[in-house]
Design a protein around this motif. Structure first.
Motif, mmCIF file in Angstrom:
data_model
loop_
_atom_site.group_PDB
_atom_site.id
_atom_site.type_symbol
_atom_site.label_atom_id
_atom_site.label_comp_id
_atom_site.label_asym_id
_atom_site.label_seq_id
_atom_site.Cartn_x
_atom_site.Cartn_y
_atom_site.Cartn_z
ATOM 1 N N GLY A 47 0.858 116.008 104.150
ATOM 2 C CA GLY A 47 0.840 116.260 102.706
ATOM 3 C C GLY A 47 -0.110 117.227 102.045
ATOM 4 N N GLY A 48 -1.599 117.051 102.102
ATOM 5 C CA GLY A 48 -2.524 117.709 101.666
ATOM 6 C C GLY A 48 -3.843 117.144 101.347
ATOM 7 N N ILE A 49 -4.441 117.877 100.351
ATOM 8 C CA ILE A 49 -5.779 117.197 100.154
ATOM 9 C C ILE A 49 -5.854 117.299 98.731
ATOM 10 N N SER A 50 -6.105 116.011 98.048
ATOM 11 C CA SER A 50 -6.393 116.090 96.681
ATOM 12 C C SER A 50 -7.488 116.332 95.861
ATOM 13 N N THR A 51 -7.680 117.106 94.728
ATOM 14 C CA THR A 51 -8.758 117.481 94.049
ATOM 15 C C THR A 51 -8.618 117.460 92.643
ATOM 16 N N ALA A 52 -9.601 117.111 91.929
ATOM 17 C CA ALA A 52 -9.476 117.173 90.528
ATOM 18 C C ALA A 52 -9.377 118.796 90.007
ATOM 19 N N VAL A 117 -0.843 113.442 87.884
ATOM 20 C CA VAL A 117 -0.774 115.127 87.891
ATOM 21 C C VAL A 117 -0.426 115.549 88.944
ATOM 22 N N ASN A 118 0.063 116.772 89.260
ATOM 23 C CA ASN A 118 0.126 117.485 90.323
ATOM 24 C C ASN A 118 -1.327 118.001 90.608
ATOM 25 N N ARG A 119 -2.191 117.635 91.779
ATOM 26 C CA ARG A 119 -3.312 117.978 92.194
ATOM 27 C C ARG A 119 -3.723 117.900 93.605
ATOM 28 N N ILE A 120 -2.554 118.169 94.388
ATOM 29 C CA ILE A 120 -2.611 118.286 95.833
ATOM 30 C C ILE A 120 -2.461 119.861 96.438
ATOM 31 N N VAL A 121 -3.636 120.232 96.846
ATOM 32 C CA VAL A 121 -3.649 121.725 97.595
ATOM 33 C C VAL A 121 -2.925 121.146 99.011
ATOM 34 N N HIS A 122 -2.015 122.191 99.516
ATOM 35 C CA HIS A 122 -1.592 122.117 100.911
ATOM 36 C C HIS A 122 -1.123 123.309 101.599
ATOM 37 N N CYS A 123 -1.007 123.471 102.823
ATOM 38 C CA CYS A 123 -0.564 124.452 103.659
ATOM 39 C C CYS A 123 1.057 123.775 104.077
ATOM 40 N N LYS A 124 1.995 124.091 103.473
ATOM 41 C CA LYS A 124 3.395 123.855 103.658
ATOM 42 C C LYS A 124 3.153 122.250 104.027
ATOM 43 N N LYS A 126 2.127 121.068 106.801
ATOM 44 C CA LYS A 126 1.296 120.954 107.993
ATOM 45 C C LYS A 126 -0.289 121.257 107.630
ATOM 46 N N THR A 127 -0.627 120.553 106.553
ATOM 47 C CA THR A 127 -1.836 120.831 106.069
ATOM 48 C C THR A 127 -2.998 120.676 107.140
ATOM 49 N N GLY A 128 -2.942 119.258 107.738
ATOM 50 C CA GLY A 128 -3.948 118.968 108.658
ATOM 51 C C GLY A 128 -4.068 119.934 109.987
ATOM 52 N N GLU A 129 -2.844 120.393 110.397
ATOM 53 C CA GLU A 129 -3.030 121.305 111.689
ATOM 54 C C GLU A 129 -3.570 122.603 111.191
ATOM 55 N N ILE A 130 -3.192 123.043 109.813
ATOM 56 C CA ILE A 130 -3.575 124.277 109.660
ATOM 57 C C ILE A 130 -4.967 124.396 109.373
ATOM 58 N N VAL A 131 -5.511 123.536 108.657
ATOM 59 C CA VAL A 131 -6.979 123.417 108.141
ATOM 60 C C VAL A 131 -7.699 123.039 109.379
ATOM 61 N N SER A 132 -7.441 122.163 110.315
ATOM 62 C CA SER A 132 -8.123 121.670 111.426
ATOM 63 C C SER A 132 -8.282 123.000 112.258
ATOM 64 N N THR A 133 -7.080 123.754 112.668
ATOM 65 C CA THR A 133 -7.224 124.801 113.513
ATOM 66 C C THR A 133 -8.062 125.960 112.910
ATOM 67 N N HIS A 134 -8.045 126.184 111.705
ATOM 68 C CA HIS A 134 -8.756 127.093 111.063
ATOM 69 C C HIS A 134 -10.305 126.604 111.066
ATOM 70 N N LEU A 135 -10.791 125.476 110.881
ATOM 71 C CA LEU A 135 -12.085 124.928 110.943
ATOM 72 C C LEU A 135 -12.578 125.196 112.351
ATOM 73 N N ALA A 365 -2.739 108.576 98.053
ATOM 74 C CA ALA A 365 -2.499 109.730 98.966
ATOM 75 C C ALA A 365 -3.434 110.899 98.998
ATOM 76 N N SER A 366 -3.522 111.392 100.011
ATOM 77 C CA SER A 366 -4.287 112.531 100.141
ATOM 78 C C SER A 366 -5.903 112.587 99.686
ATOM 79 N N ASN A 367 -6.340 111.409 99.615
ATOM 80 C CA ASN A 367 -7.700 111.457 99.397
ATOM 81 C C ASN A 367 -8.396 111.117 100.737
ATOM 82 N N SER A 368 -7.839 111.148 101.883
ATOM 83 C CA SER A 368 -8.530 110.731 102.742
ATOM 84 C C SER A 368 -9.328 112.111 103.648
ATOM 85 N N LEU A 369 -8.474 113.152 103.423
ATOM 86 C CA LEU A 369 -9.211 114.470 104.008
ATOM 87 C C LEU A 369 -10.176 115.028 102.896
ATOM 88 N N LEU A 370 -10.050 114.418 101.649
ATOM 89 C CA LEU A 370 -10.997 114.910 100.668
ATOM 90 C C LEU A 370 -12.281 114.008 100.925
#
Ligand SMILES: Cc1cc2nc3c(=O)[nH]c(=O)nc-3n(C[C@H](O)[C@H](O)[C@H](O)COP(=O)(O)OP(=O)(O)OC[C@H]3O[C@@H](n4cnc5c(N)ncnc54)[C@H](O)[C@@H]3O)c2cc1C
Length: 433
Positions: A47-52, A117-124, A126-135, A365-370
């Protein structure tokens, strides 16, 4: 075999990788994974990563997190999470993580259950795979970091209530790593369940290790059941159907075609309602339907869910799919303070294996990666401050392979027993039940 380093990081998920990137350049780091680097939950996140969204949104983000968590969250941790969220997302953006953006180059925020509200950033999706691979690619390029795969932590080395490293089975060779600081980034507990969305290698070895060394942990009964995994007969890893589908309008129906719940309520509420409906209709699943949205849009927005379902014989663009709740996430863990320090000197815990208290009884939702990002950065900054004055306490003892393997087996068994004892009223089953 013996190795020495400044910081030993156990795990290669987002919390471990981000910790590594935030430690000072001159720090000698060893980072290890139980399987391959990719064998973790971070690579599975969808899903993604939540943020204020901005300073104005912080109070509302805190309130959404507290409501989902049934207000037993640690308010100080939640405040830190919300206040430091945007800075960490902007940091990932500046590190080159390819988040989905709108045509004017701002984040394409999406919505998930229980966010107001809508506050989740994402990479399609596949957020986890894309963020993890990049890091991971950034970590791999660092000359001060050594990465060891198939390197299982069997036990910590503790002297005078201070963590000074660990005993490992490294590709069937005994390895002792001696460190000034040790960071546990050992993830979730899904390998202890019959059906889970998690990587099955994650068997909460840290609970057994913590028991042995009297390291504080808490809330073993705070276990999250995800409402929607793709229904499949049999035991094992299940395909997660991300909450963001419901965020974008997907509907739940029972097998009689009746709707029964507001799809955007918190996970625990939706999961309970699904269990009730399954019982009422004597069915092992309910249906999730999003096929009424444009086919092209669905394939572009949810490529992972689309292809994973297709592999199992379901086309989300053409039909409702059968879904059922299963084990997903662990809100408890090793007790830490706001800088991720555990009750043992020089030992830190970050990510899903830690308990900062941000999620309360039910994670938004999406508070774990954050959480993984915010608190691993705080851990790294705390270590950076102490590193110059910290001394290595030398330790050369090795354990033989037979002993290491016996401890590995025991770790899984002890952790399983501990969870069973303290979480007896779960709607999902542990392995060997
Ligand atoms: C299918 C799925 C979808 C998800 N979607 C989202 C989402 O959209 N947004 C969100 O915020 N969260 C999501 N989550 C949750 C999130 O992905 C995880 O909570 C998060 O990635 C955990 O990161 P971590 O670094 O703590 O652990 P992990 O990424 O799980 O890494 C754990 C690491 O510990 C290592 N390890 C474990 N035991 C040992 C040992 N004994 N010795 C050596 N190494 C060991 C493993 O090898 C692994 O490298 C999802 C989870 C799943 C399963």
């Amino acid at each position: 075999m013996n190795k020495q380093c400044d910081v030993l990081i156990v795990g290669t998920g987002v919390s471990a990788l981000y910790s590594c990137l935030n430690l000072s350049e001159n720090t000698k780091i060893i980072i290890v994974s139980k399987g391959t680097v990719k064998d973790c939950n971070s690579y599975l996140a969808q899903g993604g990563i939540s943020t204020a969204l901005n300073a104005m949104d912080i109070a509302s983000f805190i309130e959404d997190t507290l409501i989902a968590g049934q207000r037993v969250n640690d308010i100080n941790s939640v405040t830190v999470l919300a206040e430091e969220s945007k800075d960490n997302i902007l940091n990932l953006d500046s590190l080159g993580v390819p988040f989905d953006k709108t045509s004017d180059n701002t984040f394409e925020y999406t919505r998930e259950g229980a966010h107001s509200v809508n506050r989740i950033v994402h990479c399609k999706d596949k957020t986890g795979e894309i963020v993890s691979t990049h890091l991971f690619n950034l970590v791999k390029a660092k000359p001060n970091v050594e990465i060891l795969e198939n390197c299982t932590l069997c036990d910590l080395i503790v002297e005078n209530r201070t963590a000074i490293g660990g005993y490992f089975n490294y590709n069937d060779t005994p390895l002792t790593i001696n460190s000034k600081f040790t960071v546990l980034a050992m993830g979730g507990i899904g390998g202890l369940f019959k059906s889970s969305t998690n990587n099955p290698l994650l068997t909460a070895d840290y609970i057994s290790i913590a028991l042995k060394h009297d390291i504080e942990f808490k809330n073993l009964d705070y276990i999250q059941i995800h409402p929607t995994s793709l229904y499949e007969e049999g035991v094992g890893k299940k395909v997660l159907i991300s909450e963001s589908l419901r965020g974008e309008g997907a509907k739940l129906y029972n097998i009689r075609g009746e709707s029964f719940i507001d799809e955007l309520l918190p996970r625990d509420v939706v999961a309970k309602a699904i269990f009730k409906e399954m019982k009422k209709t004597n069915s092992p699943y309910v249906y999730l339907d999003i096929h009424f949205l444009q086919e092209d849009y669905l394939k572009k927005r949810f490529p992972l869910v689309y292809s994973s379902c297709l592999e199992k014989g379901y086309d989300i663009t053409k039909e409702p799919i059968p879904v059922t709740p299963c084990h997903h996430y662990f809100m408890g863990g090793i007790t830490v303070d706001l800088d991720s320090r555990t009750s043992l000197k020089n030992l830190y815990a970050v990510g899903e294996c830690s308990c900062t208290g941000v999620h309360g009884k039910n994670r938004l939702a999406s508070n774990s990666l954050l959480e993984a990002l915010v608190f691993s950065r705080r851990e790294a900054l705390d270590i950076n401050e102490k590193l110059n004055t910290a001394k290595l306490i030398p330790h050369y003892k090795e354990l033989d392979l037979y002993t290491l393997n016996a401890i590995m087996k025991e770790n899984k068994e002890i952790s399983l027993e501990e969870f069973k004892k303290r979480s007896s009223d779960l709607d999902v089953e542990f392995i060997s039940d």
